[in-house]
Enzyme design. Sequence first.
Site, mmCIF file in Angstrom:
data_model
loop_
_atom_site.group_PDB
_atom_site.id
_atom_site.type_symbol
_atom_site.label_atom_id
_atom_site.label_comp_id
_atom_site.label_asym_id
_atom_site.label_seq_id
_atom_site.Cartn_x
_atom_site.Cartn_y
_atom_site.Cartn_z
ATOM 1 N NE ARG A 147 7.484 -16.593 -5.315
ATOM 2 C CZ ARG A 147 7.243 -17.101 -6.528
ATOM 3 N NH1 ARG A 147 6.152 -16.751 -7.177
ATOM 4 N NH2 ARG A 147 8.068 -17.957 -7.076
ATOM 5 C CB THR A 197 2.515 -30.673 0.241
ATOM 6 O OG1 THR A 197 2.453 -29.351 0.788
ATOM 7 C CG2 THR A 197 3.871 -31.282 0.577
ATOM 8 C CE1 TYR A 226 0.236 -19.816 4.085
ATOM 9 C CE2 TYR A 226 -0.062 -22.112 4.696
ATOM 10 C CZ TYR A 226 0.339 -21.162 3.786
ATOM 11 O OH TYR A 226 0.836 -21.556 2.570
ATOM 12 C CD GLN A 285 6.692 -22.413 -1.980
ATOM 13 O OE1 GLN A 285 6.226 -21.608 -1.192
ATOM 14 N NE2 GLN A 285 7.714 -22.118 -2.725
ATOM 15 C CE1 TYR A 289 6.733 -13.959 -0.043
ATOM 16 C CE2 TYR A 289 8.810 -14.748 -0.937
ATOM 17 C CZ TYR A 289 7.444 -14.878 -0.790
ATOM 18 O OH TYR A 289 6.792 -15.920 -1.387
ATOM 19 C CB ALA A 320 -3.692 -29.878 5.576
ATOM 20 C CB ALA A 340 1.832 -28.099 5.087
ATOM 21 C CG HIS A 344 6.927 -23.810 12.132
ATOM 22 N ND1 HIS A 344 7.783 -22.729 12.120
ATOM 23 C CD2 HIS A 344 7.363 -24.626 13.122
ATOM 24 C CE1 HIS A 344 8.691 -22.883 13.066
ATOM 25 N NE2 HIS A 344 8.455 -24.029 13.698
#
Length: 265
Positions: A73, A242, A99, A173, A77, A214, A131, A101
Amino acid sequence: MQNSKKGKLVCVGTGMRMAGQLTPIAQSYVETCDVVVAAVPNIFARKWLQGIAKEYVCLLGYYSDCDEEGKDRRDTYRRMADTILAELRAGKNVCAAFYGHPGIFACISHMAIADARAEGFSAHMEPGISAEDCLVADIGIDPAKTGMQSMETTQFMIYERCLDPTALLILWQPGIAGDLSLKRFDTSTQRLQLLVDKLARDYPLDHEVILYEAATHPLEQTRIDRLCLGDLPHANVKPITTLVIPPARAMKIDQAMMDLLNAAA
Ligand SMILES: C[S@@+](CC[C@H](N)C(=O)[O-])C[C@H]1O[C@@H](n2cnc3c(N)ncnc32)[C@H](O)[C@@H]1O
């Protein structure tokens, strides 16, 4: 000289729910910047952004980097941040959109802003609706009531952390709980059991926890599933879940401090 170069970077959040949670200032950057570079997984939100952006570069394909031998990962990134920087170096005004903040559990925007500033570009972040903001509204919890701890699940598992079971705990996560390879996007019953074993040092196994998801568009239902901590290893924990752990004990008055405060002017 600082901020002397042509080209500016702004990182914006699109919120969790399609279109409606994008702030007016974030929308104006999406509409007016030369290019929008984005990692927005929701297809409807992505299509809407593509419709209002002058040019749109999608970063989502970079996640397949993790399938390559020796890459994880962190490589994904880094490549996403480098793509943002390449547009900036070409002299464009760049809007990087993520997506929720853009700075909460979103290291790419922090990397891109630091790199841009180090190269003399002007760069800043606009806050978005995360979230965590949605869960406060949907579940109806005020962090002021008991205080709130908020951390990444695997970080909690692999470091020695001191939890306060009198405060609310948000674990981000849990869907990749215990992944040490930094390559996988799932977890397992065994790894969730290890998470439960560690949480059980501070919480009883029959303590109620909440799996929260959400809704990301008007036709989707928000998930607020309540279950016993001990049942978590067999629950359906997804990449977008979450984990919310309400306090297990009441706060205890610090009588010594109360006495000092009562005696103070
Ligand atoms: C890489 S982070 C992105 C967070 C995002 N930047 C924000 O501001 O909320 C991914 C984690 O955010 C949380 N998350 C993402 N989508 C969610 C959703 N629809 N409902 C609840 N939590 C969500 C989960 O904990 C997920 O594992």
